[in-house]
Design a protein around this motif. Structure first.
Motif, PDB file in Angstrom:
ATOM      1  N   GLN A 164       0.817  -1.206   0.000  1.00 48.20           N
ATOM      2  CA  GLN A 164       0.000   0.000   0.000  1.00 48.20           C
ATOM      3  C   GLN A 164       0.856   1.264   0.000  1.00 48.20           C
ATOM      4  OE1 GLN A 164      -2.563  -0.516   3.386  1.00 48.20           O
ATOM      5  NE2 GLN A 164      -3.638  -2.262   2.499  1.00 48.20           N
ATOM      6  N   SER A 165       2.023   1.190   0.657  1.00 48.67           N
ATOM      7  CA  SER A 165       2.886   2.374   0.727  1.00 48.67           C
ATOM      8  C   SER A 165       3.873   2.430  -0.437  1.00 48.67           C
ATOM      9  CB  SER A 165       3.656   2.382   2.047  1.00 48.67           C
ATOM     10  OG  SER A 165       4.501   1.241   2.154  1.00 48.67           O
ATOM     11  N   ALA A 166       4.313   1.276  -0.907  1.00 53.03           N
ATOM     12  CA  ALA A 166       5.253   1.220  -2.028  1.00 53.03           C
ATOM     13  C   ALA A 166       4.490   0.746  -3.257  1.00 53.03           C
ATOM     14  CB  ALA A 166       6.408   0.266  -1.704  1.00 53.03           C
ATOM     15  N   LYS A 167       3.885   1.685  -3.949  1.00 55.65           N
ATOM     16  CA  LYS A 167       2.938   1.327  -5.006  1.00 55.65           C
ATOM     17  C   LYS A 167       3.610   0.947  -6.328  1.00 55.65           C
ATOM     18  CE  LYS A 167      -0.780   4.107  -3.056  1.00 55.65           C
ATOM     19  NZ  LYS A 167      -1.473   2.924  -2.514  1.00 55.65           N
ATOM     20  N   THR A 168       4.846   1.396  -6.551  1.00 59.16           N
ATOM     21  CA  THR A 168       5.535   1.060  -7.791  1.00 59.16           C
ATOM     22  C   THR A 168       6.629   0.034  -7.532  1.00 59.16           C
ATOM     23  OG1 THR A 168       7.255   2.760  -7.581  1.00 59.16           O
ATOM     24  CG2 THR A 168       5.151   3.414  -8.598  1.00 59.16           C
ATOM     25  N   LEU A 169       7.019  -0.659  -8.576  1.00 54.10           N
ATOM     26  CA  LEU A 169       8.104  -1.628  -8.441  1.00 54.10           C
ATOM     27  C   LEU A 169       9.373  -0.941  -7.948  1.00 54.10           C
ATOM     28  CD1 LEU A 169       9.090  -4.571 -10.633  1.00 54.10           C
ATOM     29  CD2 LEU A 169      10.790  -2.792 -10.265  1.00 54.10           C
ATOM     30  N   THR A 170       9.665   0.237  -8.476  1.00 49.92           N
ATOM     31  CA  THR A 170      10.873   0.946  -8.067  1.00 49.92           C
ATOM     32  C   THR A 170      10.866   1.239  -6.572  1.00 49.92           C
ATOM     33  OG1 THR A 170      11.108   1.953 -10.253  1.00 49.92           O
ATOM     34  CG2 THR A 170      12.261   3.019  -8.441  1.00 49.92           C
ATOM     35  N   GLU A 171       9.733   1.680  -6.047  1.00 51.25           N
ATOM     36  CA  GLU A 171       9.637   1.955  -4.611  1.00 51.25           C
ATOM     37  C   GLU A 171       9.796   0.693  -3.789  1.00 51.25           C
ATOM     38  OE1 GLU A 171       5.812   3.753  -4.491  1.00 51.25           O
ATOM     39  OE2 GLU A 171       6.577   5.793  -4.698  1.00 51.25           O
ATOM     40  N   ARG A 172       9.214  -0.414  -4.263  1.00 48.15           N
ATOM     41  CA  ARG A 172       9.313  -1.667  -3.512  1.00 48.15           C
ATOM     42  C   ARG A 172      10.754  -2.167  -3.471  1.00 48.15           C
ATOM     43  NH1 ARG A 172       4.252  -2.307  -6.205  1.00 48.15           N
ATOM     44  NH2 ARG A 172       5.133  -3.534  -7.908  1.00 48.15           N
ATOM     45  N   LEU A 195      17.620   0.152 -19.160  1.00 46.82           N
ATOM     46  CA  LEU A 195      17.392   1.575 -18.915  1.00 46.82           C
ATOM     47  C   LEU A 195      17.026   1.814 -17.455  1.00 46.82           C
ATOM     48  CD1 LEU A 195      17.201   4.441 -20.027  1.00 46.82           C
ATOM     49  CD2 LEU A 195      14.823   3.971 -20.652  1.00 46.82           C
ATOM     50  N   TRP A 196      16.194   0.925 -16.892  1.00 43.05           N
ATOM     51  CA  TRP A 196      15.822   1.053 -15.483  1.00 43.05           C
ATOM     52  C   TRP A 196      17.058   0.969 -14.601  1.00 43.05           C
ATOM     53  CZ3 TRP A 196      16.305  -1.494 -10.887  1.00 43.05           C
ATOM     54  CH2 TRP A 196      15.441  -1.120  -9.845  1.00 43.05           C
ATOM     55  N   LEU A 197      17.949   0.036 -14.907  1.00 37.41           N
ATOM     56  CA  LEU A 197      19.168  -0.127 -14.109  1.00 37.41           C
ATOM     57  C   LEU A 197      20.049   1.120 -14.185  1.00 37.41           C
ATOM     58  CD1 LEU A 197      20.013  -3.827 -15.028  1.00 37.41           C
ATOM     59  CD2 LEU A 197      19.115  -2.990 -12.852  1.00 37.41           C
ATOM     60  N   LYS A 198      20.108   1.727 -15.356  1.00 41.43           N
ATOM     61  CA  LYS A 198      20.908   2.943 -15.512  1.00 41.43           C
ATOM     62  C   LYS A 198      20.294   4.113 -14.749  1.00 41.43           C
ATOM     63  CE  LYS A 198      23.095   1.894 -19.960  1.00 41.43           C
ATOM     64  NZ  LYS A 198      23.255   2.303 -21.381  1.00 41.43           N
ATOM     65  N   LYS A 199      18.982   4.169 -14.715  1.00 40.12           N
ATOM     66  CA  LYS A 199      18.307   5.257 -14.022  1.00 40.12           C
ATOM     67  C   LYS A 199      18.348   5.098 -12.498  1.00 40.12           C
ATOM     68  CE  LYS A 199      14.878   6.691 -17.484  1.00 40.12           C
ATOM     69  NZ  LYS A 199      13.421   6.781 -17.778  1.00 40.12           N
ATOM     70  N   ASN A 200      18.598   3.902 -12.041  1.00 34.41           N
ATOM     71  CA  ASN A 200      18.556   3.617 -10.603  1.00 34.41           C
ATOM     72  C   ASN A 200      19.856   2.967 -10.140  1.00 34.41           C
ATOM     73  OD1 ASN A 200      15.531   4.225  -9.972  1.00 34.41           O
ATOM     74  ND2 ASN A 200      15.463   2.909 -11.783  1.00 34.41           N
ATOM     75  N   PRO A 201      20.954   3.725 -10.120  1.00 36.54           N
ATOM     76  CA  PRO A 201      22.254   3.147  -9.751  1.00 36.54           C
ATOM     77  C   PRO A 201      22.314   2.632  -8.320  1.00 36.54           C
ATOM     78  CG  PRO A 201      22.378   5.547  -9.880  1.00 36.54           C
ATOM     79  CD  PRO A 201      21.052   5.162 -10.447  1.00 36.54           C
ATOM     80  N   TRP A 202      21.416   3.114  -7.464  1.00 39.81           N
ATOM     81  CA  TRP A 202      21.357   2.632  -6.079  1.00 39.81           C
ATOM     82  C   TRP A 202      21.070   1.138  -6.014  1.00 39.81           C
ATOM     83  CZ3 TRP A 202      16.623   0.525  -5.717  1.00 39.81           C
ATOM     84  CH2 TRP A 202      15.599   1.070  -6.499  1.00 39.81           C
ATOM     85  N   PHE A 203      20.454   0.590  -7.066  1.00 40.22           N
ATOM     86  CA  PHE A 203      20.122  -0.836  -7.046  1.00 40.22           C
ATOM     87  C   PHE A 203      21.390  -1.680  -6.913  1.00 40.22           C
ATOM     88  CE2 PHE A 203      19.521  -4.858  -9.393  1.00 40.22           C
ATOM     89  CZ  PHE A 203      18.586  -5.443  -8.559  1.00 40.22           C
TER      90      PHE A 203
END
Length: 220
Positions: A164-172, A195-203
């Motif tokens: 409910q609080s983490a509604k998107t995959l990225t947030e989860r 592209l997702w991996l490049k946009k989210n280097p914290w992963f």
């Protein structure tokens, strides 16, 4: 009169062995039913070929989406570029990854669902409600479940405050440490997600090290 004594420890060992054999028989019978399943054959362009790996002793469970065409052809889950990346994330070699005594692989849909306008179609909706709970009941030693992709996360985290609080995959994925105990949300390792991996280097800097630590603990 001759007295015969039976060591209690010996009886316990024999009973444990009997339980293990019985558990293996039960899950193997269930796996045969799954592999014989034709529930949604009319909707599958390449026909049914359920792909699932499981055992009564598995400690790690991987739940992804559904097989692609290569996995459909070979019958080997994650036998593609996505699987190569996933094994790198987990820091597991192929022999360990496919050791069914330790790792179970149970996608949301067991069969290749067909091609859509932008990639494969979603997993067939009949599959998880029909088989997942029955398989999980035969895998009592699962300690960690990887939820790979939106379909697995929404199905297994439904109704939880986390979803409910983490509604998107990225947030989860970013807040993985807030997920219910025993679950670890991940993006799909498909090349399409580059592209997702490049946009989210914290992963790779934060999530992957934590994931590897948990995997090492579970795998012993």
């Amino acid at each position: 009169m001759v007295r015969h004594y039976v060591h209690i420890g010996h009886l316990t060992d024999e009973y444990d062995k009997w339980l293990q054999v019985r558990a293996m028989d039960q899950i193997n019978q269930l796996l045969k039913k799954i592999r014989d399943c034709r529930e949604c054959a009319a909707h599958l362009p390449l026909g049914p070929n359920p792909v699932v790996y499981a055992s009564a002793t598995a400690r790690l469970l991987i739940i992804g989406q559904a097989p692609g065409t290569r996995v459909h052809a070979t019958g080997i889950p994650w036998n593609d570029a996505s699987g190569n990346r996933l094994r790198d994330w987990l820091q597991l070699d192929a022999s360990t990854f496919y050791d069914t005594h330790r790792i179970a692989i149970m996608p949301m849909g067991f069969c290749y669902p067909g091609k859509g306008q932008s990639g494969d179609l979603p997993p067939r909706p009949e599959c998880a409600p029909l088989w997942h709970a029955r398989l999980l009941a035969q895998m009592p030693q699962i300690q960690l479940t990887l939820l790979i992709g939106d379909y697995a996360q929404k199905y297994y985290l439904a109704g939880t405050p986390f979803l409910q609080s983490a509604k998107t995959l990225t947030e989860r994925v970013k807040h993985f440490n807030e997920a219910p105990s025993g679950f670890f949300p991940l993006p799909h390792p498909s090349p399409r997600n580059q592209l997702w991996l490049k946009k989210n280097p914290w992963f790779e800097s934060t999530v992957i090290p934590a994931l590897r630590t948990q995997i090492a603990t579970v795998m012993g």
